[in-house]
Scaffold this motif. Structure first.
Motif, PDB file in Angstrom:
ATOM      1  N   GLY A 280     -11.691  -0.656   2.034  1.00 13.00           N
ATOM      2  CA  GLY A 280     -10.529  -0.889   2.865  1.00 13.00           C
ATOM      3  C   GLY A 280     -10.948  -1.628   4.119  1.00 13.00           C
ATOM      4  O   GLY A 280     -11.919  -1.232   4.775  1.00 13.00           O
ATOM      5  N   ASP A 281     -10.259  -2.724   4.462  1.00  7.55           N
ATOM      6  CA  ASP A 281     -10.677  -3.510   5.624  1.00  7.55           C
ATOM      7  C   ASP A 281      -9.893  -3.122   6.878  1.00  7.55           C
ATOM      8  O   ASP A 281      -9.064  -2.207   6.872  1.00  7.55           O
ATOM      9  CB  ASP A 281     -10.578  -5.007   5.324  1.00  7.55           C
ATOM     10  CG  ASP A 281      -9.144  -5.511   5.152  1.00  7.55           C
ATOM     11  OD1 ASP A 281      -8.187  -4.798   5.505  1.00  7.55           O
ATOM     12  OD2 ASP A 281      -8.985  -6.645   4.655  1.00  7.55           O
ATOM     13  N   ALA A 282     -10.151  -3.847   7.956  1.00  3.19           N
ATOM     14  CA  ALA A 282      -9.556  -3.513   9.244  1.00  3.19           C
ATOM     15  C   ALA A 282      -8.052  -3.758   9.279  1.00  3.19           C
ATOM     16  O   ALA A 282      -7.359  -3.220  10.148  1.00  3.19           O
ATOM     17  CB  ALA A 282     -10.237  -4.319  10.348  1.00  3.19           C
ATOM     18  N   ALA A 283      -7.540  -4.552   8.325  1.00  6.54           N
ATOM     19  CA  ALA A 283      -6.116  -4.883   8.315  1.00  6.54           C
ATOM     20  C   ALA A 283      -5.306  -4.040   7.343  1.00  6.54           C
ATOM     21  O   ALA A 283      -4.104  -4.248   7.197  1.00  6.54           O
ATOM     22  CB  ALA A 283      -5.936  -6.367   7.979  1.00  6.54           C
ATOM     23  N   GLY A 284      -5.960  -3.092   6.651  1.00  5.11           N
ATOM     24  CA  GLY A 284      -5.237  -2.237   5.719  1.00  5.11           C
ATOM     25  C   GLY A 284      -5.168  -2.765   4.304  1.00  5.11           C
ATOM     26  O   GLY A 284      -4.394  -2.250   3.488  1.00  5.11           O
ATOM     27  N   THR A 285      -5.973  -3.772   3.986  1.00  5.35           N
ATOM     28  CA  THR A 285      -6.082  -4.215   2.599  1.00  5.35           C
ATOM     29  C   THR A 285      -7.065  -3.311   1.890  1.00  5.35           C
ATOM     30  O   THR A 285      -8.228  -3.204   2.287  1.00  5.35           O
ATOM     31  CB  THR A 285      -6.545  -5.677   2.519  1.00  5.35           C
ATOM     32  OG1 THR A 285      -5.584  -6.510   3.172  1.00  5.35           O
ATOM     33  CG2 THR A 285      -6.670  -6.118   1.068  1.00  5.35           C
ATOM     34  N   THR A 286      -6.609  -2.647   0.838  1.00  6.41           N
ATOM     35  CA  THR A 286      -7.386  -1.613   0.184  1.00  6.41           C
ATOM     36  C   THR A 286      -7.049  -1.608  -1.303  1.00  6.41           C
ATOM     37  O   THR A 286      -6.527  -2.604  -1.818  1.00  6.41           O
ATOM     38  CB  THR A 286      -7.131  -0.240   0.853  1.00  6.41           C
ATOM     39  OG1 THR A 286      -7.940   0.750   0.220  1.00  6.41           O
ATOM     40  CG2 THR A 286      -5.673   0.161   0.785  1.00  6.41           C
ATOM     41  N   GLY A 287      -7.392  -0.532  -2.009  1.00  6.16           N
ATOM     42  CA  GLY A 287      -7.212  -0.563  -3.451  1.00  6.16           C
ATOM     43  C   GLY A 287      -6.765   0.742  -4.066  1.00  6.16           C
ATOM     44  O   GLY A 287      -6.929   1.823  -3.491  1.00  6.16           O
TER      45      GLY A 287
ATOM     46  N   LEU B 220      -7.649   4.594  -2.339  1.00  8.11           N
ATOM     47  CA  LEU B 220      -8.065   4.674  -0.938  1.00  8.11           C
ATOM     48  C   LEU B 220      -6.856   4.227  -0.130  1.00  8.11           C
ATOM     49  O   LEU B 220      -6.560   3.032  -0.034  1.00  8.11           O
ATOM     50  CB  LEU B 220      -9.282   3.779  -0.671  1.00  8.11           C
ATOM     51  CG  LEU B 220      -9.835   3.803   0.763  1.00  8.11           C
ATOM     52  CD1 LEU B 220     -10.300   5.208   1.149  1.00  8.11           C
ATOM     53  CD2 LEU B 220     -10.980   2.804   0.922  1.00  8.11           C
ATOM     54  N   ASP B 221      -6.123   5.189   0.429  1.00 13.82           N
ATOM     55  CA  ASP B 221      -4.841   4.910   1.066  1.00 13.82           C
ATOM     56  C   ASP B 221      -4.995   4.754   2.578  1.00 13.82           C
ATOM     57  O   ASP B 221      -5.802   5.443   3.212  1.00 13.82           O
ATOM     58  CB  ASP B 221      -3.848   6.035   0.768  1.00 13.82           C
ATOM     59  CG  ASP B 221      -3.442   6.078  -0.696  1.00 13.82           C
ATOM     60  OD1 ASP B 221      -3.549   5.031  -1.368  1.00 13.82           O
ATOM     61  OD2 ASP B 221      -3.026   7.152  -1.161  1.00 13.82           O
ATOM     62  N   TRP B 222      -4.186   3.852   3.132  1.00 13.82           N
ATOM     63  CA  TRP B 222      -4.229   3.552   4.567  1.00 13.82           C
ATOM     64  C   TRP B 222      -3.054   4.197   5.270  1.00 13.82           C
ATOM     65  O   TRP B 222      -1.898   3.996   4.895  1.00 13.82           O
ATOM     66  CB  TRP B 222      -4.195   2.037   4.761  1.00 13.82           C
ATOM     67  CG  TRP B 222      -4.423   1.558   6.157  1.00 13.82           C
ATOM     68  CD1 TRP B 222      -5.442   1.897   6.996  1.00 13.82           C
ATOM     69  CD2 TRP B 222      -3.626   0.598   6.867  1.00 13.82           C
ATOM     70  NE1 TRP B 222      -5.330   1.217   8.197  1.00 13.82           N
ATOM     71  CE2 TRP B 222      -4.219   0.408   8.138  1.00 13.82           C
ATOM     72  CE3 TRP B 222      -2.476  -0.124   6.544  1.00 13.82           C
ATOM     73  CZ2 TRP B 222      -3.696  -0.465   9.091  1.00 13.82           C
ATOM     74  CZ3 TRP B 222      -1.950  -1.000   7.489  1.00 13.82           C
ATOM     75  CH2 TRP B 222      -2.555  -1.161   8.752  1.00 13.82           C
TER      76      TRP B 222
ATOM     77  N   GLY C  35       0.808  -1.208   0.000  1.00 14.26           N
ATOM     78  CA  GLY C  35       0.000   0.000   0.000  1.00 14.26           C
ATOM     79  C   GLY C  35       0.841   1.259   0.000  1.00 14.26           C
ATOM     80  O   GLY C  35       2.069   1.219  -0.130  1.00 14.26           O
ATOM     81  N   HIS C  36       0.182   2.397   0.158  1.00 19.77           N
ATOM     82  CA  HIS C  36       0.858   3.688   0.177  1.00 19.77           C
ATOM     83  C   HIS C  36       1.950   3.694   1.250  1.00 19.77           C
ATOM     84  O   HIS C  36       1.724   3.303   2.396  1.00 19.77           O
ATOM     85  CB  HIS C  36      -0.162   4.794   0.460  1.00 19.77           C
ATOM     86  CG  HIS C  36       0.441   6.151   0.589  1.00 19.77           C
ATOM     87  ND1 HIS C  36       0.835   6.897  -0.489  1.00 19.77           N
ATOM     88  CD2 HIS C  36       0.743   6.899   1.687  1.00 19.77           C
ATOM     89  CE1 HIS C  36       1.335   8.038  -0.082  1.00 19.77           C
ATOM     90  NE2 HIS C  36       1.291   8.065   1.240  1.00 19.77           N
ATOM     91  N   ALA C  37       3.154   4.131   0.858  1.00 13.90           N
ATOM     92  CA  ALA C  37       4.310   4.179   1.764  1.00 13.90           C
ATOM     93  C   ALA C  37       4.619   2.816   2.370  1.00 13.90           C
ATOM     94  O   ALA C  37       5.192   2.722   3.467  1.00 13.90           O
ATOM     95  CB  ALA C  37       4.080   5.219   2.864  1.00 13.90           C
ATOM     96  N   GLY C  38       4.243   1.743   1.660  1.00  7.29           N
ATOM     97  CA  GLY C  38       4.516   0.399   2.137  1.00  7.29           C
ATOM     98  C   GLY C  38       3.582  -0.085   3.225  1.00  7.29           C
ATOM     99  O   GLY C  38       3.797  -1.174   3.791  1.00  7.29           O
ATOM    100  N   LYS C  39       2.524   0.664   3.532  1.00  2.00           N
ATOM    101  CA  LYS C  39       1.589   0.298   4.593  1.00  2.00           C
ATOM    102  C   LYS C  39       0.404  -0.453   4.007  1.00  2.00           C
ATOM    103  O   LYS C  39      -0.260   0.026   3.089  1.00  2.00           O
ATOM    104  CB  LYS C  39       1.094   1.546   5.329  1.00  2.00           C
ATOM    105  CG  LYS C  39       2.192   2.440   5.878  1.00  2.00           C
ATOM    106  CD  LYS C  39       3.007   1.752   6.963  1.00  2.00           C
ATOM    107  CE  LYS C  39       4.022   2.721   7.573  1.00  2.00           C
ATOM    108  NZ  LYS C  39       4.831   2.076   8.624  1.00  2.00           N
ATOM    109  N   GLY C  40       0.117  -1.630   4.543  1.00  2.00           N
ATOM    110  CA  GLY C  40      -1.011  -2.402   4.081  1.00  2.00           C
ATOM    111  C   GLY C  40      -0.776  -2.995   2.701  1.00  2.00           C
ATOM    112  O   GLY C  40       0.350  -3.064   2.209  1.00  2.00           O
ATOM    113  N   ILE C  41      -1.864  -3.424   2.064  1.00  2.00           N
ATOM    114  CA  ILE C  41      -1.806  -4.098   0.770  1.00  2.00           C
ATOM    115  C   ILE C  41      -2.834  -3.476  -0.163  1.00  2.00           C
ATOM    116  O   ILE C  41      -3.961  -3.170   0.251  1.00  2.00           O
ATOM    117  CB  ILE C  41      -2.095  -5.598   0.922  1.00  2.00           C
ATOM    118  CG1 ILE C  41      -1.027  -6.267   1.797  1.00  2.00           C
ATOM    119  CG2 ILE C  41      -2.174  -6.291  -0.435  1.00  2.00           C
ATOM    120  CD1 ILE C  41      -1.348  -7.695   2.146  1.00  2.00           C
TER     121      ILE C  41
END
Length: 278
Positions: free
Chosen positions: A123-130, A255-257, A100-106
């Protein structure tokens, strides 16, 4: 297949515009006062549209006040109306897979779903987003407009509608975030990145709005500078030639985490349409 849009003739007496937009059931719709205001009088000619809803009936809905209409940008030359079901159209979009953004999440393709005339990014509770980037309109200069809303999102999920450098290359780290949410969920911002670092690396503005309602965000990029519009009204301008991107750009939806160590509430953003003008 959803038949989302059809031509609609607006008479001299005007046309009724129903507030809101058909979408996934977990996001709020315009309340009675919003609907009454829309029905009581339309101050500007809005485009008539039709969407086939999940129940199989046709309902007229409003595209809202658009910069393209107010400023006379002419016909749409590219974009996506999301008038289909399934994943985002592969001919139009490259969907991200990886960190994910800045290496956070997926960032996962499974975060996207098109249906009911909109694309939903979850985006879910674990930071999996798109996130996804457009294969269309890779260009220098132009006009882009997007109709977007969010759920009552977690402050750790930041929706962003932006223009990103083609081939991911820009000597000035150019980035045009023409709608970006931050930790303050009551605000939406416009951020023009025109340098890679330093105390003055971006120009910005922000407005307090309810992002759970549909709003239209637009950017106009010409040799004269960059301007931003919110529901048809000017809200950002940077006419400094030194702040212009020096490379072509293209549309991106993310949608960034931004995790802060506290539990994350699942959140969503939805896009009704993205339209590009000459």
């Amino acid at each position: 297949m959803f038949a989302k849009r059809r031509a609609a003739a607006l008479t001299a007496a005007g046309a009724l515009a129903l507030a809101g937009c058909g979408a996934a059931p977990d996001l709020g719709r315009a309340g009675p006062m919003g609907r009454a205001a829309a029905l009581s009088g339309v101050t500007q000619a809005l485009s008539g549209v039709t969407r086939t809803l999940s129940g199989g009936t046709q309902a007229a809905v409003s595209d809202g006040t658009q910069a393209a209409v107010v400023r006379g940008w002419g016909p749409v030359v590219a974009g996506d109306e999301f008038s289909y079901a399934g994943p985002p159209d592969r001919a139009k979009w490259k969907v991200y897979t990886g960190p994910g953004h800045a290496g956070k999440g997926i960032r996962s393709p499974n975060a996207f779903a098109v249906g009911g005339g909109v694309v939903t990014v979850s985006g879910d509770a674990a930071g999996t987003t798109g996130g996804m980037s457009a294969r269309f309109a890779h260009q220098q200069y132009g006009r882009w407009e997007t109709r977007m809303r969010t759920s009552a999102r977690d402050m750790q999920y930041h929706p962003v509608i932006l223009l990103w450098p083609n081939q991911n290359k820009s000597p000035t780290c150019a980035e045009i975030d023409y709608a970006e949410g931050t930790w303050d969920t009551t605000m939406i911002g416009f951020n023009l990145h025109h340098a890679c670092s330093g105390p003055d690396f971006q120009s910005r503005d922000a407005r307090a709005i309810d992002t759970t309602q549909w709003h239209n965000y637009a950017v106009e990029w010409t040799p004269a500078g960059i301007t931003g519009y919110l529901d048809g009204s000017l809200w950002f301008a940077d006419l400094n030639p030194a702040h212009q991107p020096t490379v072509g750009m293209h549309q991106t939806v993310q949608l960034d985490w931004f995790p802060n160590g506290t539990p994350t509430k699942p959140s969503q953003m939805q896009v009704d349409w993205i339209r590009v003008y000459k």
